[in-house]
Design a protein around this motif. Structure first.
Motif, PDB file in Angstrom:
ATOM      1  N   THR A 231      -1.755  -1.130  10.016  1.00 30.35           N
ATOM      2  CA  THR A 231      -2.406  -2.272   9.857  1.00 30.35           C
ATOM      3  C   THR A 231      -3.384  -2.320   8.323  1.00 30.35           C
ATOM      4  N   ASN A 232      -3.471  -1.149   7.938  1.00 25.23           N
ATOM      5  CA  ASN A 232      -4.429  -1.059   6.737  1.00 25.23           C
ATOM      6  C   ASN A 232      -3.927   0.322   5.886  1.00 25.23           C
ATOM      7  N   ALA A 233      -4.304   0.591   4.866  1.00 21.79           N
ATOM      8  CA  ALA A 233      -3.963   1.566   4.035  1.00 21.79           C
ATOM      9  C   ALA A 233      -4.261   3.060   4.671  1.00 21.79           C
ATOM     10  N   HIS A 234      -5.480   2.819   5.603  1.00 21.68           N
ATOM     11  CA  HIS A 234      -6.024   4.224   6.169  1.00 21.68           C
ATOM     12  C   HIS A 234      -4.796   4.854   6.981  1.00 21.68           C
ATOM     13  N   GLU A 235      -4.464   3.816   7.883  1.00 18.57           N
ATOM     14  CA  GLU A 235      -3.113   3.947   8.801  1.00 18.57           C
ATOM     15  C   GLU A 235      -1.960   4.350   8.271  1.00 18.57           C
ATOM     16  N   ALA A 236      -1.684   3.672   6.995  1.00 21.11           N
ATOM     17  CA  ALA A 236      -0.411   4.126   6.217  1.00 21.11           C
ATOM     18  C   ALA A 236      -0.325   5.449   5.843  1.00 21.11           C
ATOM     19  N   THR A 237      -1.561   6.035   5.291  1.00 28.16           N
ATOM     20  CA  THR A 237      -1.828   7.585   5.092  1.00 28.16           C
ATOM     21  C   THR A 237      -1.440   8.259   6.073  1.00 28.16           C
ATOM     22  N   THR A 238      -2.185   7.998   7.339  1.00 35.00           N
ATOM     23  CA  THR A 238      -1.965   8.818   8.754  1.00 35.00           C
ATOM     24  C   THR A 238      -0.612   8.863   9.119  1.00 35.00           C
ATOM     25  N   ALA A 239       0.146   7.675   8.839  1.00 33.89           N
ATOM     26  CA  ALA A 239       1.677   7.591   9.175  1.00 33.89           C
ATOM     27  C   ALA A 239       2.489   8.456   8.145  1.00 33.89           C
ATOM     28  N   ILE A 240       2.243   8.390   6.962  1.00 30.94           N
ATOM     29  CA  ILE A 240       3.103   9.252   5.921  1.00 30.94           C
ATOM     30  C   ILE A 240       2.629  10.496   6.355  1.00 30.94           C
ATOM     31  N   GLN A 241       1.558  11.175   6.654  1.00 29.47           N
ATOM     32  CA  GLN A 241       1.219  12.533   6.712  1.00 29.47           C
ATOM     33  C   GLN A 241       2.077  12.980   7.955  1.00 29.47           C
ATOM     34  N   ALA A 242       2.340  12.015   8.956  1.00 29.87           N
ATOM     35  CA  ALA A 242       3.078  12.432  10.011  1.00 29.87           C
ATOM     36  C   ALA A 242       4.444  12.538   9.868  1.00 29.87           C
ATOM     37  N   GLY A 243       4.898  12.106   8.656  1.00 29.74           N
ATOM     38  CA  GLY A 243       6.531  12.246   8.449  1.00 29.74           C
ATOM     39  C   GLY A 243       7.248  10.959   8.695  1.00 29.74           C
TER      40      GLY A 243
ATOM     41  N   THR B 237      -3.837  -9.135   0.066  1.00 26.83           N
ATOM     42  CA  THR B 237      -4.854  -8.054  -0.232  1.00 26.83           C
ATOM     43  C   THR B 237      -4.283  -6.747   0.367  1.00 26.83           C
ATOM     44  N   GLU B 238      -4.416  -6.973   1.768  1.00 28.81           N
ATOM     45  CA  GLU B 238      -4.370  -5.425   2.446  1.00 28.81           C
ATOM     46  C   GLU B 238      -2.721  -4.927   2.253  1.00 28.81           C
ATOM     47  N   ILE B 239      -1.903  -5.955   2.126  1.00 22.36           N
ATOM     48  CA  ILE B 239      -0.499  -5.372   1.721  1.00 22.36           C
ATOM     49  C   ILE B 239      -0.450  -4.509   0.513  1.00 22.36           C
ATOM     50  N   GLN B 240      -1.253  -5.384  -0.525  1.00 22.55           N
ATOM     51  CA  GLN B 240      -1.282  -4.612  -1.782  1.00 22.55           C
ATOM     52  C   GLN B 240      -1.753  -3.454  -1.671  1.00 22.55           C
ATOM     53  N   ALA B 241      -2.871  -3.083  -0.805  1.00 26.37           N
ATOM     54  CA  ALA B 241      -3.742  -2.004  -0.669  1.00 26.37           C
ATOM     55  C   ALA B 241      -2.571  -0.655   0.002  1.00 26.37           C
ATOM     56  N   VAL B 242      -2.181  -1.130   0.842  1.00 23.11           N
ATOM     57  CA  VAL B 242      -1.173  -0.234   1.477  1.00 23.11           C
ATOM     58  C   VAL B 242       0.077   0.194   0.237  1.00 23.11           C
ATOM     59  N   ARG B 243       0.485  -0.839  -0.473  1.00 19.42           N
ATOM     60  CA  ARG B 243       1.590  -0.492  -1.552  1.00 19.42           C
ATOM     61  C   ARG B 243       1.035   0.588  -2.560  1.00 19.42           C
ATOM     62  N   SER B 244      -0.184   0.408  -2.572  1.00 19.72           N
ATOM     63  CA  SER B 244      -0.797   1.356  -3.643  1.00 19.72           C
ATOM     64  C   SER B 244      -0.924   2.857  -3.090  1.00 19.72           C
ATOM     65  N   VAL B 245      -1.180   2.862  -1.793  1.00 21.97           N
ATOM     66  CA  VAL B 245      -1.150   4.197  -0.964  1.00 21.97           C
ATOM     67  C   VAL B 245       0.089   4.664  -0.981  1.00 21.97           C
ATOM     68  N   VAL B 246       1.043   3.854  -0.474  1.00 17.72           N
ATOM     69  CA  VAL B 246       2.497   4.471  -0.397  1.00 17.72           C
ATOM     70  C   VAL B 246       2.988   5.011  -1.627  1.00 17.72           C
ATOM     71  N   GLY B 247       2.869   4.135  -2.648  1.00 13.49           N
ATOM     72  CA  GLY B 247       3.149   4.380  -3.962  1.00 13.49           C
ATOM     73  C   GLY B 247       4.904   4.856  -4.009  1.00 13.49           C
TER      74      GLY B 247
END
Length: 231
Positions: A9-21, A41-51
């Motif tokens: 739902t947000n950039a923080h959760e995206a980071t957590t998911a990435i760290q879990a593989g 705006t939230e979608i853009q924030a996640v895109r920036s985190v996922v890179g």
């Protein structure tokens, strides 16, 4: 090999998911429905985190069978560089109204059609989706309080869905309140992705944040069963 989709739902959760593989980051607002859409705006924030490290899918919301509204929602996400846009088909009316929209937009945006095990679209003919240019089809549940995917459709029916989609060259996904105990049987069906939200959250509640321990447990279970199939 079946990959893991995690709805965030947000950039923080995206980071957590990435760290879990996790393999595929799916953007969704559980508080707004089965395919609730996140703010741009939230979608853009996640895109920036996922890179660009992982593919991203995003839902357009639980929209009515309205061609113009569906087209506008897909176009908005296309402009943000989303890899897969998920469009929900909740009724026969959605099939009639929205498949032509997908046919128009699929040449410039990969679109995944989402069908629902607890609605009349559960056993829809998949060939029209392939002809419309869909990148994939997914089975989910619309009413999370009315039962899980495996309570609505048996393994034989789910296997037929996956096999038919594959024969048409479509990517496949299975989701709908899946539990860790569902993984072994569903992976044997060979879908492209298994999708999770509630099973990854604190207390197993999809409206709460992702729990890193639950994420790791689901990820490890998927990897373990994938290795078992190879040996």
């Amino acid at each position: 090999m079946t990959r893991m989709l995690a709805s965030v739902t947000n950039a923080h959760e995206a980071t957590t998911a990435i760290q879990a593989g996790v393999d595929l980051i799916d953007l969704k607002d559980p508080a707004s429905g089965a395919l609730g859409a996140l703010p741009l705006t939230e979608i853009q924030a996640v895109r920036s985190v996922v890179g660009g490290r992982h593919p991203i899918s995003a839902t357009i919301g639980d929209l009515p069978p309205a061609p113009a509204e569906t087209a506008d929602a897909i176009a908005a996400l296309r402009g943000m560089g989303i890899d897969y846009v998920k469009v929900g088909f909740f009724s026969a009316a959605h099939l009639d109204a929205c498949l032509p929209v997908i046919a128009d937009l699929s040449p410039t945006q990969a679109i995944v059609a989402v069908l629902f095990a607890d609605t009349e679209t559960a056993r829809a003919d998949l060939e029209p989706f392939a002809k419309a240019g869909c990148a994939g089809v997914m089975l989910d549940t619309a009413d999370k309080a009315a039962g899980r995917l495996c309570q609505h459709l048996d393994l034989a029916t789910l296997g037929q869905f996956v096999a038919r989609a594959k024969s048409l060259g479509l990517m496949t996904g299975l989701a709908g309140s899946l539990r860790i105990t569902d993984i072994a049987a569903l992976q044997r069906l060979g879908p492209s992705y298994l999708g999770f939200r509630g099973a990854l959250c604190h207390d197993g509640r999809r409206g709460r944040g992702l729990d890193p321990q639950r994420l790791r447990a689901v990820r490890q279970s998927m990897l373990r069963h994938s290795l078992a199939e190879l040996t």
